[in-house]
Design an enzyme around this catalytic site. Structure first.
Site, short mmCIF file in Angstrom:
data_model
loop_
_atom_site.label_atom_id
_atom_site.label_comp_id
_atom_site.label_asym_id
_atom_site.label_seq_id
_atom_site.Cartn_x
_atom_site.Cartn_y
_atom_site.Cartn_z
N ASP A 10 0.84 -1.20 0.00
CA ASP A 10 0.00 0.00 0.00
C ASP A 10 0.88 1.25 0.00
OD1 ASP A 10 -2.06 1.89 0.46
OD2 ASP A 10 -3.20 0.42 1.59
N ASP A 11 0.60 2.18 -0.92
CA ASP A 11 1.32 3.45 -0.99
C ASP A 11 2.82 3.26 -1.22
OD1 ASP A 11 -1.12 4.58 -0.51
OD2 ASP A 11 -0.55 5.65 1.32
N CYS A 48 -6.34 3.82 -3.74
CA CYS A 48 -6.47 2.43 -3.29
C CYS A 48 -7.77 1.74 -3.69
CB CYS A 48 -6.26 2.35 -1.79
SG CYS A 48 -6.99 3.66 -0.82
N ARG A 52 -8.07 -1.38 -6.51
CA ARG A 52 -8.56 -2.70 -6.10
C ARG A 52 -9.79 -3.10 -6.92
NH1 ARG A 52 -5.72 -3.30 -0.99
NH2 ARG A 52 -4.57 -1.34 -0.90
N LYS A 106 -6.20 -5.79 3.67
CA LYS A 106 -7.03 -4.62 3.38
C LYS A 106 -8.05 -4.94 2.29
CE LYS A 106 -6.57 0.17 1.71
NZ LYS A 106 -5.65 1.30 1.54
N HIS A 108 -11.31 -2.49 1.54
CA HIS A 108 -11.61 -1.14 1.07
C HIS A 108 -12.45 -1.13 -0.20
CE1 HIS A 108 -9.95 3.26 1.19
NE2 HIS A 108 -11.16 3.13 1.76
N HIS A 199 0.96 1.98 4.06
CA HIS A 199 0.08 3.12 4.29
C HIS A 199 0.31 3.63 5.71
CE1 HIS A 199 -3.58 5.52 4.56
NE2 HIS A 199 -3.88 5.22 3.31
N ASP A 305 -0.71 -0.47 -4.87
CA ASP A 305 -2.01 0.02 -5.33
C ASP A 305 -1.94 1.43 -5.91
OD1 ASP A 305 -1.52 1.30 -2.92
OD2 ASP A 305 -3.51 0.92 -2.07
N ASN A 306 -0.88 2.17 -5.60
CA ASN A 306 -0.67 3.52 -6.14
C ASN A 306 0.73 3.95 -5.76
OD1 ASN A 306 -3.06 4.05 -3.67
ND2 ASN A 306 -0.97 4.79 -3.32
N LYS A 366 0.58 9.89 -5.25
CA LYS A 366 -0.73 9.28 -5.04
C LYS A 366 -1.81 10.36 -5.10
CE LYS A 366 -3.40 7.21 -1.22
NZ LYS A 366 -3.32 6.79 0.20
#
Length: 468
Positions: A10-11, A48, A52, A106, A108, A199, A305-306, A366
């Site tokens: 993540d991130d 995110c 996804r 995660k 989301h 994240h 994811d980004n 992001k």
């Protein structure tokens, strides 16, 4: 059919892995890159929930109702914050074909107001095709005291002195895999393993954080230059690639006062320590697959994811919720909490300069659709199906393409109708051919990007992009 495991950080910025030029220690991911393929033209949406949605449906995120996040409903069809029912997810297609499916980490992808015990449950993982779920619904959680759900009910995890969510998630992933293979070893498994790392809050054991205070003492400008040099040497970026200009919110490291440098280094060290800690847990999972004889016939996709986050503001923060509510931190407040950075009491995030370093050599962050937001690492590891391990692939790919690729690996055709609903068109294409042919060109047509009014279109090696 091979098992398919989608592993998402993540991130994570484009350059944040060792095998993409970083000084952050990621030996287990690097080992997968050595035994697999690294893609340098892989793109996400820049956010995110939206990414996804693309990964699990193969459709562009506006087409399936997730224009931004599931945290809000903007009223327009493409941004309702709810995954539409006429876009079958990967597990919804694989499970009827004889697969077991599990999601860990995660999620989301459920409207936030529908994540309580009152439901409704139609957008929970088990109602969108997964047999098992263990993880959290929101965009972030405290890694020492997470808000966790198991299947269709909330739980309270055991909070020992050494508890950390990344350890717990990998333990559960191993457990789901072991349970299934113990009973039906011939049955393939699709596992979606989505780490909360990296994240914010950046939280990890001190032993992982401490070495990075020395490693990053030269600052983010030096880090960007060093990473680009390694990327050029590795072939991650073409010869002649230059760093993008410094973002207007980022001051030259040499011009920063000493106290800012101290604060900035501490916040970045927590991020790097969290990444190395997550890599160590992923290593346990890979070792487990090897131990039970499943690694050779398991396709591992490792991605982000980004891009690196701009949400830490120009000076960083020890409380991201303050930032989300428009209240700015001060360097003095960050320094006062220095001995707690990386621990359970803070929601810390690094300053903008380190996000620039994370996205080396790309522009912006992001939430934006410039390269820093939407271009991410992708590693594919599959000993039984990759011809030239350790090599690079440079063509343009998008998150929607993993859907078709996974279905081709499974030898499953996407249904025209599912649950009585006619399925909306799939945007992604398979890139499985790149596993064995480095010269193959994936003809996928134009790709659009849009977030918060930022917009772009990429086609034929060109990209037009606008910051709103």
């Amino acid at each position: 059919s091979p098992n398919i495991v989608l592993i998402m950080a993540d991130d994570l910025g484009f350059s944040d892995l060792g095998c993409y030029g970083s000084e952050i220690a990621t030996p287990n991911i690097d080992r997968l890159a050595t035994g697999g393929l690294r893609y340098t033209g892989f793109h996400t949406t820049g956010l995110c929930s939206a990414t996804r949605a693309c990964l699990l449906t193969g459709r562009n995120h506006h087409r399936v109702g997730i224009g931004t996040l599931t945290d809000w409903d903007l009223g327009f069809p493409g941004s309702r914050g709810r995954l539409v029912p006429d876009a079958a997810t990967l597990p919804e297609v694989l499970r009827p074909a004889g697969w077991n499916t599990a999601a860990v980490g995660k999620w989301h992808l459920t409207p936030m107001e529908e994540t309580t015990a009152a439901g409704p449950y139609d957008q929970w993982p088990l109602q969108r095709g997964f047999d098992r779920f263990y993880g959290f619904f929101a965009g972030e959680t405290n890694h020492y005291f997470p808000e966790l759900t198991c299947d269709n009910h909330r739980i309270e995890p055991e909070h020992g002195d050494d508890y950390h969510l990344s350890v717990d998630l990998v333990d559960r992933a191993i457990g789901f895999f072991r349970d299934q293979k113990s009973v039906a070893p011939e049955k393939p498994l699709f596992l979606n393993l989505a780490f909360g790392a990296c994240h914010a809050p950046h939280q990890a054991p001190e032993d992982f954080i401490a070495p990075y205070r020395e490693i990053f003492k030269e600052g983010y400008d030096h880090t960007r230059e060093s990473r680009l040099a390694r990327q050029l040497e590795m072939g991650i970026v073409p010869q002649g690639t230059r760093l993008t200009p410094r973002h207007r919110g980022v001051k030259a490291w040499a011009d920063l006062p000493a106290e800012r440098k101290t604060s900035f280094i501490q916040l970045q060290a927590a991020y790097a320590g969290m990444m190395e800690h997550a890599d160590a847990q992923l290593g346990r999972f890979v070792d487990f697959l090897e131990e039970i004889g499943q690694l050779d016939n398991t396709v591992l996709f490792v991605l982000s994811d980004n891009g690196a986050s701009q949400e830490g503001t120009p000076i960083g923060t020890v409380n991201s919720m303050r930032v989300a509510n428009g209240i700015r931190d001060s360097v003095e407040e960050n320094l006062a909490a220095a001995d707690q950075i990386g621990g359970p009491l803070l929601n810390n995030n690094y300053p903008l300069g380190w996000a620039m370093a994370g996205n080396t050599p790309l522009k912006r962050f992001k939430q934006n659709v410039h390269g820093g937001g939407v271009r991410d690492p992708l590693i594919v590891h599959w000993p039984a199906g990759i011809r030239d391990p350790g090599s690079l692939r440079h063509g343009f790919l998008h998150a929607t393409d993993l859907y078709r690729t996974a279905l081709e690996l499974a030898d499953v055709e996407p249904p025209a109708r599912l649950g009585g609903l006619e399925q909306i068109p799939i945007d992604g294409v398979s890139f499985k051919a790149t596993f064995s042919d480095p010269e193959v060109v994936i003809d996928r047509g134009p790709q659009i990007f849009e977030l918060f009014g930022h917009r772009a279109i990429a086609h034929g090696g060109w990209k037009a992009v606008a910051w709103h």
